[in-house]
Every structure is written in C-alpha cells, then in structure tokens.
Enzyme design. Structure first.
Site, PDB file in Angstrom:
ATOM      1  CB  ALA A   1      11.983  51.732 -11.183  1.00 41.24           C
ATOM      2  CB  ALA A   2       8.194  50.153 -15.013  1.00 41.41           C
ATOM      3  CB  CYS A   3       7.007  50.723  -9.806  1.00 44.41           C
ATOM      4  SG  CYS A   3       8.651  50.573  -9.149  1.00 44.41           S
ATOM      5  CG  HIS A   4       9.971  54.958  -8.920  1.00 44.30           C
ATOM      6  ND1 HIS A   4      11.261  54.623  -8.615  1.00 44.30           N
ATOM      7  CD2 HIS A   4       9.218  54.533  -7.874  1.00 44.30           C
ATOM      8  CE1 HIS A   4      11.300  54.018  -7.440  1.00 44.30           C
ATOM      9  NE2 HIS A   4      10.080  53.950  -6.976  1.00 44.30           N
TER      10      HIS A   4
END
Ligand SMILES: Cc1ncc(COP(=O)(O)O)c(C=O)c1O
Length: 423
Positions: free
Chosen positions: A366-369
């Site tokens: 995931a981009a947010c990780h």
C-alpha cells in the site's frame, strides 16, 4: 474543439517515456474524457451551486447528473450518494455516524434499563489505514470496543464463521473491505451481509450496520449495493481514473441508515457534508463513473488478460521455483489487475529490486505504508505469507491501457535486475 481532438485515446503516460507504470492500485491517471469533464466544469460551471441564477443552476445540474452517474455505477439511488473529499473521509464518516447513533440510542436505553455499554465494532485485520487507524483510535480513546477478525491464511478472506464468532450483544458495525489493495482478494461481502442480517432479524438492539470500503473494487469488478446488501459503501475516485474525490453510498441516509455530519456549515449535501461543492471534481467523478458503467466488462477483461500474461511471463522467465504469487488463494476470487509476486532469493528484497529497475514503476504494498522501510507488509503476513517471502514482495497492478509490450518490457527489466543483484 482542437484541444480535445489532439488528446490521446488512452490515458496520459504515467511517468517518463521509458518508464512503465504498474501501480494502478495506488492511483490511476485521469481518463481524457474525465479531464475534459473537469475542464468544462471549471470553465462553464464555476457558479456557486446554491445560487439561483444561471451560473449556479448550471453547477447544480452538473452535480445532479454526477450523482446519478455515481449511483448507477454502484446500483444505488442518487439520493443515497454523499460526495466527500475522498475515501478516508467517507470511511471516517461511517464510523462517526455509527458511534453517534449508538450514543443517542444507548442514552435513551440507559435511562430505561442500564444500556448496552460501549459500542462494539468489527473490522478485518487487512483493512486500509483509513479504517484500521480510525478503529484503533476509537479503542485507544475508550470510545468503542474493537475486534479485528483475522482473514483465513488459506483463502485470504474474512470467513463468515470467523466473523459471526466475534459478534457481541453490543456490536453495531461490521466494516470489511470489498477487495484488498495488496493481495487483490475479493471478500465475501454478500455472504457476510446475509449472515449478519439474519442476526439482525432476531430483533436485537443495536442493529449491526454493514460497511464495505469498495475503493479497490470499483472499475475492476461489478459492484452492486443491492446485491451486496451493504448499508454503506465507500467510493474513491482516484482508483478508477477520476480525480482525488470520493463519495459514500448510504442506504437511505439519515432515515433507514444513520448518518451524522462530521462538519457543520452551509447545508450542502443535505447537511450531511456541508461545504460549497467541488463542482469540477464532482463532474470528473461522475464522468469516470459513467465510463465504468459503460465499459466495465471490457476493462475487466483487458486487465485480467494482461495480468494473466504477466504471471505467465514471470513463470517462463524465472521458472516456477523462483516465483511465488502472494495473490493466489485457492477458492477465492481476486481483482483482475493485481499480481502480488515474490522473486525468491536472499538478494531480492522487494524495495531493492524496485530501486534497481530501469523501467518498472511499482510498489511493494500500500502506498500509505511506503515509509515502513524494509519491514514486510503486515497484510501479507496476515494472509499467511512467510516473512522471507513477504520481504521480497512486489505489487504489480495493471491498468486499462497496459499492453503486452509493456508486460514484456517490465519482465525483461526484472530479468536484468535479478541478474545484477544476484551477481
Ligand atoms: C482500500 C482503500 N481505502 C481507502 C483509501 C483511501 O482513499 P483516499 O486516498 O481517497 O483517502 C484507499 C487509497 O489509498 C484504499 O486503497
């Protein structure tokens, strides 16, 4: 107009000319028709939608049309669509509303017979941060009890029996995503809703409300709120070639299904989400939804064929022994576009591989990780992938315009990178 005629028939390129973007689960470019709809709205529908003269009426009409188109995409009614800034806000709005409803009804009940205590919420252990962190915060601040039901390490899905086993008398919300952003696994939301509704039918209080975050499913597989049986469904524009805006589907907002505003202001969106409407982005969302309704079958077929070709090429080039697909779970449906793959070997950590690639633009999860360093994805670990394999994971997600030639170039890039890293 000339500027329209010169626009490409496929979405604009994603990076520099020699780069190939395979990160469509992180975000998508805008479709040319969507860019046109946004530009047109910026030019022609700049009026305040609440104004009664023509400029306002134009903007209002555009918003109504977009609401219809978004509703049609998910099989709902226009009045059930609330525009938001994006998926994060839509997810927060669900949790906020359910808690508020619980508070109000339990206050009344407390006066009568002691009340049910804290609200209890069930989520899965593979939710996006905009669900998981909201739930964690509610628990940390003593506002709710939260149970994270684990996905099966065999199927990658939340299984109905596991979910039902954790329902408590004070459970008031089940929030499980429709498709996972890293594995692409499609959750059995229809079955979960049916089973939970059977519990609701026993006349219990509170009623268990059902939410699904459909961010990754829309534009890739058929999504129909009536068929799924959900009360709330999150819509995220930038995953289906629309701009950064979203919406929340609510079955009968404020009536059949509780909805309470997080903000107070000018009364827009029937007071559920006040603030002067972002007309151009709403118009873009509507256009992107219209394209999904008209072309989903083609999009889905193209993405599936391309992803299968990618998987076949990876096996041919590296050999079955070296390739491990983290997105294959027996008996589970998965998104047509998502290939989560590990190339096995001590020197082939996912981040290292991607940083050495000359053509491929992708991610390890995931981009947010993306700030988590070399730690393997907790989503993959939760799905039963071993830490060594998860550390090498590459999330390759194809899009509407990814071609076989793109796949060939990416696989060649990976072959060269692996040769380099393995000396
Ligand atoms: C499953 C899922 N839910 C929610 C979101 C958040 O949406 P937004 O970026 O519009 O806030 C994303 C996007 O990253 C997502 O993949």
């Amino acid at each position: 107009m000339a500027e329209h005629a010169s626009e490409p028939s496929r979405p604009p390129s994603q990076g520099t000319a020699d780069r190939i973007y395979l990160d469509y689960n992180a975000t998508t470019p805008l479709e040319p028709a969507v860019i046109r709809a946004v530009s047109e709205a910026l030019r022609e529908a700049w009026g305040n939608p609440s104004s009664s003269y023509i400029a306002g009426a134009n903007a209002k009409a555009l918003i109504s049309k977009a609401r219809e188109d978004v509703a049609t995409m998910v099989g709902g009614r226009a009045e059930d669509i609330i525009f938001t800034s994006g998926g994060t806000e839509a997810n927060n709005l669900v949790f906020h509303s359910v808690l508020e409803e619980f508070k109000r009804s339990s206050t009344a009940e407390k006066l009568l017979n002691g009340g049910p205590g804290l609200p209890h919420i069930i989520i899965s252990n593979v939710e996006h941060d905009s669900v998981q962190l909201v739930a964690e915060n509610l628990q940390k601040t003593g506002q709710a009890e939260v149970t994270c039901v684990a996905v099966s390490t065999v199927t990658g899905r939340v299984e109905a029996e596991d979910l039902l086993a954790v329902v408590r008398p004070n459970t008031c919300l089940v929030s499980v995503m429709l498709a996972n952003n890293e594995t692409g696994v499609v959750m059995p939301i229809r079955e979960l809703c049916q089973r939970v509704k059977a519990i609701n039918k026993q006349g219990r209080h509170p009623r268990i409300l059902l939410h699904t975050d459909a961010a990754q499913a829309l534009g890739k597989i058929q999504v129909d709120v009536a068929d799924l049986g959900v009360d709330y469904l999150t819509i995220v524009g930038h995953k289906f070639y629309a701009p950064r805006i979203g919406a929340l589907y609510v079955r009968g907002p404020g009536g059949r299904t509780p909805l309470y505003p997080m903000f107070y202001g000018g009364g827009q969106e029937r007071n559920f989400r006040p603030g002067t409407e972002n007309t151009p982005m709403i118009a873009g969302l509507g256009k992107a939804a219209e394209l999904v309704t008209a072309n989903l079958h083609d999009y889905e077929n193209h993405m599936r064929t391309t992803r299968l070709y990618l998987e076949q090429r990876l096996k041919e080039v590296f050999g079955e022994e070296k390739v491990r697909f983290n997105s294959h779970f027996p008996g589970s449906d998965s998104l047509p576009n998502t290939c989560n793959v590990s190339l096995l070997g001590p020197h082939l950590r996912g981040r290292k591989v991607l940083s050495c690639c000359k053509t491929l633009l992708a991610s390890v999860g995931a981009a947010c990780h993306s700030d988590l360093g070399d730690r393997p994805s907790h989503i993959l670990l939760s799905c039963g992938v071993s830490p060594e394999v998860a550390a090498n994971a590459l999330r390759l997600s194809v899009g509407r315009s990814t071609s076989r030639a793109d796949v060939d170039a990416v696989v060649e890039d990976l072959r060269n990178t692996v040769r380099l890293l393995e000396g």
